[in-house]
Design a protein around this motif. Structure first.
Motif, short mmCIF file in Angstrom:
data_model
loop_
_atom_site.label_atom_id
_atom_site.label_comp_id
_atom_site.label_asym_id
_atom_site.label_seq_id
_atom_site.Cartn_x
_atom_site.Cartn_y
_atom_site.Cartn_z
N PRO A 258 0.83 -1.21 0.00
CA PRO A 258 0.00 0.00 0.00
C PRO A 258 0.86 1.26 0.00
O PRO A 258 1.93 1.29 0.61
CB PRO A 258 -0.81 -0.12 1.29
N HIS A 259 0.35 2.28 -0.70
CA HIS A 259 1.10 3.51 -0.90
C HIS A 259 0.90 4.49 0.26
O HIS A 259 1.72 5.37 0.46
CB HIS A 259 0.58 4.12 -2.21
N SER A 260 -0.22 4.36 0.95
CA SER A 260 -0.52 5.33 2.02
C SER A 260 -1.19 4.61 3.19
O SER A 260 -1.66 3.47 3.06
CB SER A 260 -1.48 6.40 1.50
N GLN A 261 -1.25 5.33 4.30
CA GLN A 261 -1.89 4.78 5.50
C GLN A 261 -3.37 4.44 5.22
O GLN A 261 -3.88 3.42 5.67
CB GLN A 261 -1.78 5.85 6.61
N ILE A 262 -4.05 5.29 4.43
CA ILE A 262 -5.48 5.06 4.16
C ILE A 262 -5.66 3.77 3.36
O ILE A 262 -6.55 2.96 3.63
CB ILE A 262 -6.12 6.26 3.43
N GLU A 263 -4.79 3.57 2.36
CA GLU A 263 -4.87 2.33 1.57
C GLU A 263 -4.62 1.12 2.47
O GLU A 263 -5.30 0.10 2.38
CB GLU A 263 -3.80 2.34 0.47
N ARG A 264 -3.61 1.26 3.34
CA ARG A 264 -3.26 0.15 4.24
C ARG A 264 -4.46 -0.21 5.13
O ARG A 264 -4.81 -1.36 5.29
CB ARG A 264 -2.09 0.61 5.12
N GLU A 265 -5.10 0.82 5.65
CA GLU A 265 -6.24 0.57 6.55
C GLU A 265 -7.41 -0.06 5.79
O GLU A 265 -8.07 -0.97 6.29
CB GLU A 265 -6.69 1.89 7.19
N ALA A 266 -7.65 0.44 4.55
CA ALA A 266 -8.77 -0.11 3.76
C ALA A 266 -8.51 -1.59 3.44
O ALA A 266 -9.42 -2.42 3.55
CB ALA A 266 -8.95 0.70 2.49
N LEU A 267 -7.27 -1.92 3.08
CA LEU A 267 -6.96 -3.32 2.77
C LEU A 267 -7.05 -4.20 4.01
O LEU A 267 -7.51 -5.34 3.95
CB LEU A 267 -5.57 -3.43 2.14
N THR A 268 -6.63 -3.63 5.15
CA THR A 268 -6.72 -4.40 6.40
C THR A 268 -8.18 -4.68 6.73
O THR A 268 -8.56 -5.81 7.08
CB THR A 268 -6.04 -3.63 7.55
N ARG A 269 -9.04 -3.66 6.57
CA ARG A 269 -10.47 -3.89 6.85
C ARG A 269 -11.04 -4.93 5.88
O ARG A 269 -11.83 -5.77 6.25
CB ARG A 269 -11.26 -2.57 6.73
N TYR A 270 -10.59 -4.85 4.62
CA TYR A 270 -11.09 -5.80 3.63
C TYR A 270 -10.70 -7.24 4.01
O TYR A 270 -11.54 -8.14 4.01
CB TYR A 270 -10.52 -5.46 2.24
N VAL A 271 -9.43 -7.42 4.35
CA VAL A 271 -8.96 -8.78 4.66
C VAL A 271 -9.64 -9.29 5.94
O VAL A 271 -10.11 -10.43 6.00
CB VAL A 271 -7.41 -8.82 4.77
N ARG A 272 -9.74 -8.44 6.95
CA ARG A 272 -10.41 -8.86 8.20
C ARG A 272 -11.87 -9.23 7.92
O ARG A 272 -12.40 -10.19 8.48
CB ARG A 272 -10.35 -7.75 9.25
N ASN A 273 -12.50 -8.48 7.05
CA ASN A 273 -13.89 -8.75 6.69
C ASN A 273 -14.02 -10.11 6.00
O ASN A 273 -14.92 -10.90 6.27
CB ASN A 273 -14.40 -7.63 5.78
N GLN A 274 -13.06 -10.40 5.11
CA GLN A 274 -13.05 -11.70 4.42
C GLN A 274 -12.88 -12.84 5.42
O GLN A 274 -13.57 -13.85 5.35
CB GLN A 274 -11.88 -11.77 3.42
N VAL A 275 -11.94 -12.64 6.37
CA VAL A 275 -11.61 -13.73 7.30
C VAL A 275 -12.70 -13.85 8.37
O VAL A 275 -13.31 -14.91 8.54
CB VAL A 275 -10.22 -13.51 7.92
N GLU A 276 -12.97 -12.74 9.09
CA GLU A 276 -13.96 -12.80 10.18
C GLU A 276 -15.36 -13.08 9.65
O GLU A 276 -16.18 -13.67 10.34
CB GLU A 276 -13.97 -11.47 10.95
N GLY A 277 -15.62 -12.63 8.41
CA GLY A 277 -16.95 -12.88 7.81
C GLY A 277 -17.06 -14.28 7.24
O GLY A 277 -18.08 -14.64 6.67
#
Ligand code: SF4
Ligand code: SF4
Length: 356
Positions: A258-277
């Protein structure tokens, strides 16, 4: 019922009503909708708002611009005329997604919704109450049923409790600054030791190569009206073929961070959503789904880079992120049926590469 721990608030942006999503309409709901004034007005104007497709399944109809025929002036006319319950169930619960696990229903979010991508704060108890009511009335559109034995690969299983231990470990060890690396390590470790040991350097390298090659094939698959073979060879030879999809030349593919903190956070939320969901448990196997998710996110990061270069932007641009997630979610992860044979082939190749 377990909700993934992240926020969503509808901003009425209208994307879900204007993106030609394939939305099924329940049989009894279709009959009720046909009695509404808005349906009758559309019919008189020569439109079919409820086309019957794929045998005898009813879906929402769209105009040429991809807008639902009930969408007018930024509002759903069914909702306006008769309240939220007049809408098809999928519209009532969007962007929530439901998976039925041995521990009950898990509720996750769809990243096709811009508000979910933005991580807008939670709308509190309201959505939970509405979803609980639908659950009590047995009207919840639960799309996937997970059994006690999880398919790790298409031929190996894991007990539900062992899967839960793998899931907690994965979330504990998650490193948001290098999401692709984290997913690659988890996938290789599952192939080699059912996720109990770190992956060997050799398998990690082979998995990385396989993902890169598959991502290049997906970049061709995502284009329209191109000669697949010459586009593929131009991409391989770094000839920067012109992409209609991104309206820019495509540089050689590489796995990015990820290029920025916002991208990093969005990808982290996406991956957590995939796993926890428990969305990784849908499909032929956990490994196949991880391979798909890793490929989709590698294309998302690549697309963001192409768009930044195209527009000469140094800083984060939400429209870029939204467009990249639309490709990742709507054209790759949610439409995985076309890609399934390739994922199975990759899984078999990687499993065959393990030396015991
Ligand atoms: S896409 Fe999301 S934020 Fe936009 S209208 Fe639909 S639910 Fe609301
Ligand atoms: S029925 Fe209403 S909520 Fe559903 S897509 Fe159409 S306009 Fe949007």
């Amino acid at each position: 019922m377990k909700f993934v721990s992240q926020g969503f608030t509808c901003t009425s942006c209208g994307k879900c009503c204007t993106s030609r999503f394939e939305i099924p309409v329940e049989h009894d709901k279709a009959a009720q909708i046909k009695q509404t004034a808005v349906y009758q007005r559309c019919s008189k104007e020569g439109f079919e708002p409820l086309p019957v497709l794929a045998g005898n399944h009813t879906f929402l109809g769209y105009n040429e611009a991809g807008q639902c025929l009930f969408y007018h002036n930024g509002l759903c006319c069914l909702h306006k005329e008769q309240g939220g319950q007049a809408k098809p169930l999928i519209c009532q619960v969007y962007p929530y997604n439901f998976v039925n696990t041995p521990d009950g229903i898990t509720v996750s979010l769809l990243f096709s919704c811009p508000s979910v991508i933005a991580g807008n704060p939670d709308n509190g108890e309201e959505a939970k109450n509405e979803i609980s009511t639908l659950l009590e009335q047995e009207r919840l559109p639960v799309l996937s049923q997970i059994k006690n034995h999880i398919l790790v690969t298409s031929w190996e299983t894991m007990e539900w409790q062992s899967y839960l231990r793998w899931e907690s470990r994965f979330l504990e060890e998650w490193n948001g600054s290098s999401p692709l690396q984290g997913l690659l390590e988890a996938t290789a470790s599952l192939i080699e030791s059912n996720g109990t040991q770190p992956a060997s350097a050799d398998l990690l390298e082979k998995t990385t190569e396989a993902i890169s090659q598959f991502a290049v094939s997906c970049l061709v698959y995502l284009e329209q009206d191109v000669d697949d073979e010459s586009f593929f060879s131009a991409l391989h030879n770094d000839e920067k073929p012109a992409s209609h999809r991104l309206e820019a030349p495509l540089p050689q593919f590489s796995l990015l961070t990820p290029h920025s903190q916002i991208e990093r956070e969005a990808l982290t939320r996406y991956v957590r959503n995939q796993v926890e969901g428990r969305l990784l448990l849908i499909g032929p196997s956990l490994v196949c789904r991880l391979l798909l998710c890793t490929t989709a996110l590698s294309i998302l990061l690549y697309d963001l880079n192409v768009m930044r270069e195209r527009d000469g932007t140094r800083h984060f641009d939400f429209h870029h992120l939204q467009q990249a997630f639309a490709t990742c979610e709507e054209r790759l992860v949610s439409q995985s049926n076309d890609l399934e044979p390739y994922l199975l082939e990759m899984e078999e190749y990687l499993f065959g590469s393990v030396s015991y």
